[in-house]
Design an enzyme around this catalytic site. Structure first.
Site, PDB file in Angstrom:
ATOM      1  N   ASP A   1     -41.237  29.459  24.082  1.00  0.00           N
ATOM      2  CA  ASP A   1     -40.747  29.003  22.550  1.00  0.00           C
ATOM      3  C   ASP A   1     -39.172  29.234  22.422  1.00  0.00           C
ATOM      4  O   ASP A   1     -38.663  28.552  21.530  1.00  0.00           O
ATOM      5  CB  ASP A   1     -41.437  30.213  21.455  1.00  0.00           C
ATOM      6  CG  ASP A   1     -42.977  29.605  21.322  1.00  0.00           C
ATOM      7  OD1 ASP A   1     -43.380  28.522  21.922  1.00  0.00           O
ATOM      8  OD2 ASP A   1     -43.703  30.436  20.582  1.00  0.00           O
ATOM      9  N   GLY A   2     -38.689  30.082  23.182  1.00  0.00           N
ATOM     10  CA  GLY A   2     -37.162  30.247  23.161  1.00  0.00           C
ATOM     11  C   GLY A   2     -36.441  28.942  23.672  1.00  0.00           C
ATOM     12  O   GLY A   2     -35.514  28.630  22.881  1.00  0.00           O
TER      13      GLY A   2
ATOM     14  N   ASN B   1     -36.042  29.579  13.387  1.00  0.00           N
ATOM     15  CA  ASN B   1     -36.941  30.981  12.932  1.00  0.00           C
ATOM     16  C   ASN B   1     -36.707  31.909  11.912  1.00  0.00           C
ATOM     17  O   ASN B   1     -37.300  31.948  10.985  1.00  0.00           O
ATOM     18  CB  ASN B   1     -37.118  31.822  14.243  1.00  0.00           C
ATOM     19  CG  ASN B   1     -38.124  31.387  14.960  1.00  0.00           C
ATOM     20  OD1 ASN B   1     -39.079  30.607  14.683  1.00  0.00           O
ATOM     21  ND2 ASN B   1     -38.383  31.931  16.140  1.00  0.00           N
TER      22      ASN B   1
ATOM     23  N   ARG C   1     -26.170  54.119   9.963  1.00  0.00           N
ATOM     24  CA  ARG C   1     -27.247  54.552   9.135  1.00  0.00           C
ATOM     25  C   ARG C   1     -27.848  53.576   8.393  1.00  0.00           C
ATOM     26  O   ARG C   1     -27.690  52.212   8.662  1.00  0.00           O
ATOM     27  CB  ARG C   1     -26.574  55.739   8.311  1.00  0.00           C
ATOM     28  CG  ARG C   1     -25.120  55.318   7.824  1.00  0.00           C
ATOM     29  CD  ARG C   1     -24.588  56.473   7.115  1.00  0.00           C
ATOM     30  NE  ARG C   1     -25.359  56.094   5.500  1.00  0.00           N
ATOM     31  CZ  ARG C   1     -25.167  57.052   4.443  1.00  0.00           C
ATOM     32  NH1 ARG C   1     -24.267  57.872   4.556  1.00  0.00           N
ATOM     33  NH2 ARG C   1     -25.874  56.857   3.531  1.00  0.00           N
TER      34      ARG C   1
ATOM     35  N   HIS D   1     -32.964  49.257   1.127  1.00  0.00           N
ATOM     36  CA  HIS D   1     -32.542  50.377   1.973  1.00  0.00           C
ATOM     37  C   HIS D   1     -33.333  50.321   3.309  1.00  0.00           C
ATOM     38  O   HIS D   1     -34.256  51.072   3.296  1.00  0.00           O
ATOM     39  CB  HIS D   1     -32.511  51.791   1.245  1.00  0.00           C
ATOM     40  CG  HIS D   1     -31.317  51.664  -0.047  1.00  0.00           C
ATOM     41  ND1 HIS D   1     -32.000  51.739  -1.273  1.00  0.00           N
ATOM     42  CD2 HIS D   1     -30.218  52.177  -0.061  1.00  0.00           C
ATOM     43  CE1 HIS D   1     -31.323  51.507  -1.973  1.00  0.00           C
ATOM     44  NE2 HIS D   1     -29.897  51.832  -1.263  1.00  0.00           N
TER      45      HIS D   1
ATOM     46  N   THR E   1     -44.276  34.212  12.901  1.00  0.00           N
ATOM     47  CA  THR E   1     -44.937  34.920  14.016  1.00  0.00           C
ATOM     48  C   THR E   1     -44.028  35.694  15.291  1.00  0.00           C
ATOM     49  O   THR E   1     -44.511  36.189  16.208  1.00  0.00           O
ATOM     50  CB  THR E   1     -45.952  34.021  14.905  1.00  0.00           C
ATOM     51  OG1 THR E   1     -45.255  32.753  14.993  1.00  0.00           O
ATOM     52  CG2 THR E   1     -47.266  33.877  14.102  1.00  0.00           C
TER      53      THR E   1
ATOM     54  N   TYR F   1     -40.066  37.825  14.932  1.00  0.00           N
ATOM     55  CA  TYR F   1     -39.549  39.047  14.483  1.00  0.00           C
ATOM     56  C   TYR F   1     -40.225  39.573  13.290  1.00  0.00           C
ATOM     57  O   TYR F   1     -40.501  40.916  13.018  1.00  0.00           O
ATOM     58  CB  TYR F   1     -38.259  39.013  14.276  1.00  0.00           C
ATOM     59  CG  TYR F   1     -37.489  40.488  14.416  1.00  0.00           C
ATOM     60  CD1 TYR F   1     -37.959  41.530  14.728  1.00  0.00           C
ATOM     61  CD2 TYR F   1     -36.139  40.537  13.938  1.00  0.00           C
ATOM     62  CE1 TYR F   1     -37.503  42.742  14.501  1.00  0.00           C
ATOM     63  CE2 TYR F   1     -35.482  41.740  14.049  1.00  0.00           C
ATOM     64  CZ  TYR F   1     -36.074  42.842  14.190  1.00  0.00           C
ATOM     65  OH  TYR F   1     -35.447  44.162  14.452  1.00  0.00           O
TER      66      TYR F   1
ATOM     67  N   LEU G   1     -43.152  39.186  12.243  1.00  0.00           N
ATOM     68  CA  LEU G   1     -44.676  39.720  12.623  1.00  0.00           C
ATOM     69  C   LEU G   1     -44.545  41.241  12.978  1.00  0.00           C
ATOM     70  O   LEU G   1     -45.193  42.269  12.592  1.00  0.00           O
ATOM     71  CB  LEU G   1     -45.406  39.151  13.220  1.00  0.00           C
ATOM     72  CG  LEU G   1     -46.721  39.182  13.492  1.00  0.00           C
ATOM     73  CD1 LEU G   1     -47.524  39.083  12.252  1.00  0.00           C
ATOM     74  CD2 LEU G   1     -47.465  38.242  14.147  1.00  0.00           C
TER      75      LEU G   1
ATOM     76  N   GLN H   1     -30.073  34.730  18.459  1.00  0.00           N
ATOM     77  CA  GLN H   1     -29.213  34.409  19.405  1.00  0.00           C
ATOM     78  C   GLN H   1     -27.655  34.540  19.194  1.00  0.00           C
ATOM     79  O   GLN H   1     -27.036  34.622  20.017  1.00  0.00           O
ATOM     80  CB  GLN H   1     -29.795  33.088  20.100  1.00  0.00           C
ATOM     81  CG  GLN H   1     -31.073  32.843  20.381  1.00  0.00           C
ATOM     82  CD  GLN H   1     -31.364  31.786  21.250  1.00  0.00           C
ATOM     83  OE1 GLN H   1     -30.948  30.709  20.800  1.00  0.00           O
ATOM     84  NE2 GLN H   1     -32.153  31.742  22.235  1.00  0.00           N
TER      85      GLN H   1
END
Lengths: 298, 298, 298, 298
Positions: free
Chosen positions: D67-68, D144, D155, D176, D189, D191, D193, D248
């Site tokens: 997929d990449g 995506n 933080r 936050h 489907t 990151y 997910l 990327q």
């Protein structure tokens, strides 16, 4: 009975100078000797004792601030090897560690110093050792958590976890995730909770491993006995991965490193009041009191 | 311009008699004819119109109550086949559907009836058909959700879902769970949210399938286009399984039944104010405004 | 050394008659006396001992089945007050409690009976008492969990939880949810996991409270020390609410009831093999081994 | 009918030289002209066309990889402004975008090139603009997701989100969290997910905002209509925060930056087969087929 009190304060707070002045005067009135930490002293234009040396001079620490200030005080106490207790006063409303709000400080101080009424609660910590190859490069004790996580640009990190339990070594799992949190019960309401981990009653003795955004969707937080010694390693070389201890100290790690986490022999002693309880803090901090989404029939 | 207003009220509320009396008098003062629903009328010891017939007599409905009262009013409007809008006034603070609090009711009524200032928002609904074998036994339109779930004693229910999308029929999945929620965007902040489903902007056209406590840990809520017609069947005979429509009507189902859910041709029209917005309700109802767990460094 | 073995079998399994026959013959060959439970015996057209009396006749139980069969065997052992260990053989692949697959049964039996090589692992249980007013109406010991949950048609149940910890009684929270699971570590991989609770290492001593579909979105599973005695009550009368113990026994409860859950004095003893480990079962059962969603860069 | 095919391949794959050689020969046999991308050509020691120019020479692209690889091919097609479709062949088993496994490649090629049997599916993209003050510094189209997230040492980041919907500008929330994902249905489907977001049917037109480890525990993923233009800004200066596009490309951002995300006019065309379907890929990739935790009664 406590005779010498060290004061550690968060100083970026409105009116902190007045608060400290009044506190010092009140404590002296109770016949207690007060030793100010460097930051607290600087607010009054006085010289104070460096934070990490303060524990050496006193028989209890009073923290004025939030849970973060408490943790750094705990670290100092721990490094001093002196086993003195800490009383946390929250400059805001209420913290998990600083459970006394400012408005109740004097009432509580009178309980502790006049009537000798208080309770000592012990919290476990974790010893974290970071090795590069066979060389031990860092050894620290954490109060909340040891975290391995990737930087903003790094891709998924495969992290291999092993556990030594009663002298057997087990392969736990290889997590493919943004990172991994190994948390104490005290730390369970910090980063662990944001990452989906459970709340753990703070005086318990155990650790929880919580993956951060795991790509294996069936991964779940895992609670282990405190005598499980955990080893975390990268399973594949990924750039820009860090080990972070108590959210404050970071070390860049590679495939050559391994982080070993186990029960600390030392515990932190917290001075608490009988009328305070953990569940009150929990309900207040996490907004459990109100029912947010009402029944369809409301 | 609206000339006849029907009033549907939740009556188990303190002072509801005074509230309705004042409302009627205010509306009459604006030259509007008021027709009370049965329950609202009974509070004033008058005779009213049965809820499901009310829409036939008026050109707009005013709901006094919570989101549940709104939904039952919407159901009545829908069954009447009359396409009139609904204005929701919340007797508590604020609802997703009843976005006007009581304290602002008169201001809003003046906007609507005097200055003709309002906005009509449309919300999609789902047609639900329940078949036993080949026989259609129930046909209802839902505003929030169609749920299949097990009773307290039943074991895991295997639920097979098929989707017809652009005339192709697909096997979606067999879910092993306590049940399954098929929700509209309006329903996404109700049961769907408690079960881990996403919030969906309410004017969108789509459905979300959310499994309730799925035993396959990698199951996740699934958002589908509104023209997907979904069929849900039990994959194995389990006792004590129910289909529930909008949380109020339940039918015991067996392996012989199938529930077919698809886009309704009808939409519900909601009268809203320009100065109200969905995100304000969301932040208030879900307590997003305050930061509950502060940074360790606080 | 074990001399008399009781056999409890799940009988709705293909070839179970052959499996039991061979097993009996193998055990007799090892010089072990075999006593069949009623169901196992019926498969061979023999008379067996009722399950709940079986423990009285033997000094170890062999379970042939799945985790459910194991739990019901554990219940029998527990009710017999005889402190004998259980060996679980899984007729499928592998279970959390029945960790020996059928294919390895003879190898394991030889270890246990010939070479005396095995390990005894203890698992905690919970005593559950159900009161109606002041009257104790039910007292049971659970291995996995005590659940309070609503039927398919009931609305949200408000459940008030109190905890007695070291003689103090605390208000924990009022949960508004479909129900509540109080689970042992053994039960943590059952219903608790489906409801979002953590995995807890099975030999630990603690309980976890996990709300089922809580409507207060900030509710989270809560791990408590095992000596916390928990009391659960309905905060408002809701129809169709049940208390369910180990997923098998249900009691309808009302606002007059209260469920009290605390550590059981009894523990279940499981016969395990050194070469088996919990994490292997975990990774296999939960599919952790494979990376399901690969990096975008794959 | 396609006459010129561009081939983009992932080259760090065993036997990729043989695979490409055979493919080229097969396509030529079908009377199709083949133009190799640079990487694919280099494997055969030939000269190929740079990836971003390739679309200019051909009327369809064949991707060999995962997929990449598909996403980077899509980016090239998009930058070329040429509206040609892409066929994805997965060198492993199956991908969400590369749904043809290598073993079925020739069968599919014959369908497409001999029998002209295929289907074109369109996927929406998002235009992302990054401003520093009033200056537009970057403009990219993502397939995506657009992600803002903190580095390993930073933080919690407070991220303010505004939405422009039908010409009104709304304050959505201040999150936050560790970061925020704005994802397309195709990206749902990826990151999204892992961070707890829903699966969205890939041909839908909408976006989902998913906070990463939000510290406000009641935060939930939010699905919005595709015409909602979203603006994300840091609400407080935090070091080490990045905007990452399609996983990327990363840009360090400060409080002066704002990221504006809206619907792209361009869509990516994917060549699919009638007998392939999204739900099959979903069930396979996410391991939905097997019931992992069986009922206690099993």
């Amino acid at each position: 009975m406590f005779e010498k009190v060290g004061v550690i304060a968060k100083t970026k707070v409105e009116n902190i100078d007045k608060i400290i002045k009044q506190l010092v005067s009140h404590l002296k009135g109770l016949g207690v000797e007060v030793v100010l930490g460097e930051e607290a002293a600087s607010v009054l234009n006085e010289n104070g004792i460096e934070r990490h040396k303060l524990a050496g001079y006193v028989d209890m620490i009073l923290v004025l601030g939030g849970d973060g200030t408490f943790i750094s005080a705990a670290r100092s106490v721990n490094e001093s090897k002196k086993d003195i207790p800490i009383l946390g006063v929250n400059l805001g409303r209420m913290g998990f560690l600083t459970e006394v709000p400012l408005s109740e400080m004097y009432r509580v101080l009178d309980s502790v110093f006049i009537r000798n009424e208080y309770h000592i609660e012990e919290r476990m910590m974790l010893d974290v050792k970071l090795y590069e190859g066979d060389e031990l490069i860092i050894k620290k004790t954490v109060f909340n958590d040891a975290v391995v996580n990737k930087g903003a640009l790094a891709r998924i990190v495969p992290l291999r976890v092993k556990a030594r339990i009663s002298s057997n070594i087990y392969h736990v799992a290889v997590y493919h995730a943004d990172g991994l949190i190994i948390s104490t019960p005290s730390g369970s309401t910090a980063y662990n909770l944001a990452a989906g981990g459970p709340i753990i009653y703070p005086t318990m003795d155990c650790v929880v491993i919580t993956p951060i955004c795991p790509h294996t969707l069936s991964n779940r937080p895992l609670v282990l006995p405190v005598d499980a010694e955990l080893t975390v390693m990268m399973d594949e070389e990924i750039d820009d991965v860090m080990a972070t201890l108590d959210g404050q100290i970071g070390y860049r790690i590679t495939k050559k490193h391994r982080m070993v986490v186990g029960k600390s022999k030392r515990k932190i002693k917290i001075i608490t009041q009988r009328d305070k309880n953990y569940f009150d803090v929990l309900r207040t901090k996490l907004n459990w009191e109100e029912r947010k989404i009402r029944s369809l029939k409301c």
